[in-house]
Design a protein around this motif. Structure first.
Motif, mmCIF file in Angstrom:
data_model
loop_
_atom_site.group_PDB
_atom_site.id
_atom_site.type_symbol
_atom_site.label_atom_id
_atom_site.label_comp_id
_atom_site.label_asym_id
_atom_site.label_seq_id
_atom_site.Cartn_x
_atom_site.Cartn_y
_atom_site.Cartn_z
ATOM 1 N N THR A 16 0.775 -1.311 -0.631
ATOM 2 C CA THR A 16 0.102 -0.033 0.211
ATOM 3 C C THR A 16 0.746 1.257 0.288
ATOM 4 O OG1 THR A 16 -1.473 -0.900 1.208
ATOM 5 C CG2 THR A 16 -2.098 1.137 1.551
ATOM 6 N N LEU A 17 1.814 0.947 1.024
ATOM 7 C CA LEU A 17 2.966 2.011 0.789
ATOM 8 C C LEU A 17 3.647 3.228 0.001
ATOM 9 C CD1 LEU A 17 4.133 2.002 4.572
ATOM 10 C CD2 LEU A 17 3.114 3.905 3.593
ATOM 11 N N THR A 18 4.033 1.694 -1.011
ATOM 12 C CA THR A 18 5.117 2.103 -2.609
ATOM 13 C C THR A 18 3.316 1.989 -3.199
ATOM 14 O OG1 THR A 18 6.710 -0.320 -1.771
ATOM 15 C CG2 THR A 18 5.729 0.322 -4.111
ATOM 16 N N ALA A 19 2.609 1.403 -3.710
ATOM 17 C CA ALA A 19 1.395 2.070 -4.073
ATOM 18 C C ALA A 19 1.103 3.763 -4.779
ATOM 19 C CB ALA A 19 0.250 1.540 -4.491
ATOM 20 N N GLN A 20 1.213 3.748 -2.721
ATOM 21 C CA GLN A 20 0.668 5.225 -2.355
ATOM 22 C C GLN A 20 1.837 6.609 -2.917
ATOM 23 O OE1 GLN A 20 -2.217 6.193 -1.661
ATOM 24 N NE2 GLN A 20 -2.378 7.045 0.137
ATOM 25 N N GLY A 21 3.145 5.774 -2.990
ATOM 26 C CA GLY A 21 4.298 6.230 -3.521
ATOM 27 C C GLY A 21 4.569 6.660 -4.645
ATOM 28 N N ALA A 22 3.577 5.550 -5.928
ATOM 29 C CA ALA A 22 3.668 5.860 -6.840
ATOM 30 C C ALA A 22 2.315 6.609 -7.398
ATOM 31 C CB ALA A 22 3.373 4.219 -7.186
#
Length: 505
Positions: A16-22
């Motif tokens: 979730t954090l990685t996708a949010q950053g993207a």
């Protein structure tokens, strides 16, 4: 918590954090690229329609995403019923929006809004069809599938918008971006969901979910109305070009900030809920959480405030110079609202839902009053009112909590003062540094401003309380690394030192 569930939670949080950053990077890329190809008037037209669509989206979802996810058990027949309810609401709203486009055009006296509103009415149908697919992926903890769908939709939509804008499509490029995102997201979620809805079944009751959803609709309408009052005032009193400039500044600061704070809340709430009966550790986490949020977000935000003029030229282009004062106000408001975030954590972790609702109503009234009063003095004063509201809200929130539950308000006031001192001085020094090279290009202004601010930060570390704050932040960083590397549910919230316990009293 079982090892398997803990592993899923950690993996889900990471994805979730990685996708949010993207998504944040894609959003910033969209703002930077499209702002150079389109005008404030184009963005103003879209913003007016999106405000109305946002209201409809609350009814379209009807709280059934949350109802579906939190239900202890959900049969296939119940899922099918929810699918058709969301789809039916979406279809009705699409028709209503299409028909409402004519009175919208007449009231606004903007002929372009007719086509925009009618085209974007399709979003209600797309989102209605996609609602339960998303809910089921969330319920099944399929975070990778959700991330792929969201990022694919945002990427393809941005590509379509850039091509259309480059070809001279104007505001239709933004319409195309919205429609492409909705259509691709529907396709991706339905493919990942791997199920086809059956017909409605009366043998699968969903009445309790509808009641639950209606309560969420009421709450969300209040929150949404408060969050959009400034945009509505700008649009109604100052026109589409002004609302376009205002909205771009808002999108640069507040939207990425909220997207970064949400995952942190998902991490903090389970920890605080687990240790709420241990006052020492609960207070330690709340105090450390405020310092982490305040310094990590506050310093960059006030650097943005100090360097607003050159940053607008770099990110948006010289034609958006009027956005700089708004950007400055939003950056300061972002820091002030972040200082109150640990208060929200405490309300939720301690189960103070009624008190949170009462405080939210008071905070909403404060914001509405500040923004409405500001509107009588001019466009920029609406942003000043937006900034003033959290300056009044966050100390009230801490005081409110200290009266109804055990809460380290005194330590939090002290921490907030240090955060504001450090971030404010760095932002001020950055502004002075940029003014020394005001005739240079914007990149040089930002470079000099950031450079002198970093020197200021090193000098401030000579102050003992600030060095202790740095130690607390490093402890939190080690805690995050430890939690990512472990599946256990052990007691990994650090105790406060004796000096910290003394200061909190």
């Amino acid at each position: 918590m079982s090892d398997g569930l803990a592993h899923s939670a950690v993996r889900g949080a990471t994805v979730t954090l990685t996708a949010q950053g993207a998504r944040i990077l894609l959003q910033l890329l969209s703002i930077v690229v499209l702002s150079r190809l389109l005008t404030p008037h184009d963005y103003g037209l879209l913003t007016i329609v999106l405000v109305m669509i946002g209201i409809g989206e609350i009814f379209r979802d009807f709280g059934l995403t949350s109802a579906s996810v939190q239900a202890p058990e959900l049969s296939s027949a119940q899922r099918d019923n929810l699918f058709w309810i969301n789809t039916g609401i979406g279809a009705v709203l699409a028709c209503l929006m299409f028909l409402a486009a004519w009175p919208i055009q007449a009231v606004s006296q903007q002929p372009e809004l007719l086509g925009i509103a009618q085209a974007l009415s399709a979003m209600f149908l797309f989102n209605g069809l996609a609602t339960q697919y998303r809910a089921q992926l969330m319920r099944s903890l399929r975070f990778v599938a959700l991330a792929i769908a969201d990022i694919a939709a945002a990427t393809l939509a941005l590509i379509v918008a850039i091509i259309a804008a480059y070809q001279g499509a104007g505001y239709w490029a933004l319409v195309a971006q919205q429609l492409t995102s909705g259509l691709v997201l529907l396709a991706a979620l339905s493919i990942q969901g791997r199920w086809l809805p059956g017909w409605c079944s009366r043998s699968a009751p969903v009445r309790d979910m509808l009641v639950f959803g209606w309560n969420l609709v009421a709450t969300n309408l209040i929150s949404y109305g408060a969050s959009q009052i400034d945009t509505i005032l700008v649009a109604s009193r100052f026109g589409t070009t002004s609302v376009g400039v205002y909205n771009r500044a808002y999108q640069l600061v507040m939207t990425p900030l909220s997207q970064m704070r949400s995952p942190l809340t998902n991490v903090a709430l389970p920890i605080l809920s687990r240790i709420q009966d241990d006052k020492e550790r609960f207070d330690a986490f709340v105090i450390g959480g405020q310092l982490a949020l305040g310094y990590c977000f506050g310093i960059p935000l006030l650097l943005v405030a100090g360097l607003a003029d050159p940053l607008v030229q770099i990110l948006l282009g010289p034609q958006w110079a009027q956005a700089a004062p708004f950007l400055r106000c939003f950056a300061i408001a972002g820091l002030l609202s972040t200082l109150a975030f640990v208060g929200y954590w405490t309300y939720v972790a301690r189960g103070l839902a009624n008190q949170l609702f009462r405080y939210t109503m008071v905070a909403t009234a404060i914001k509405v009053i500040c923004v409405v009063v500001g509107s009588f003095f001019g466009l920029e004063w609406i942003a000043v009112g937006f900034m003033l509201a959290p300056a009044l809200e966050w100390p009230l929130s801490l005081f409110w909590l200290s009266r109804i539950t055990s809460f380290p308000a005194r330590s939090l006031y002290g921490g907030a003062f240090r955060i504001l001192t450090v971030a404010g001085s760095m932002g001020g020094v950055a502004w002075l540094g940029s003014m020394l090279v005001a005739h240079a290009n914007p990149w040089a202004q930002v470079g000099v401003g950031v450079g002198v601010a970093l020197v200021e930060a090193l000098l401030l570390l000579a102050i003992p309380p600030l060095r202790r704050d740095l130690g607390t932040l490093m402890g939190f960083a080690r805690l995050v690394v430890k939690r990512r590397g472990s599946r256990s549910e052990g007691a990994d919230v650090p105790e406060r030192s004796a000096s910290e316990r003394g200061r909190s009293r």
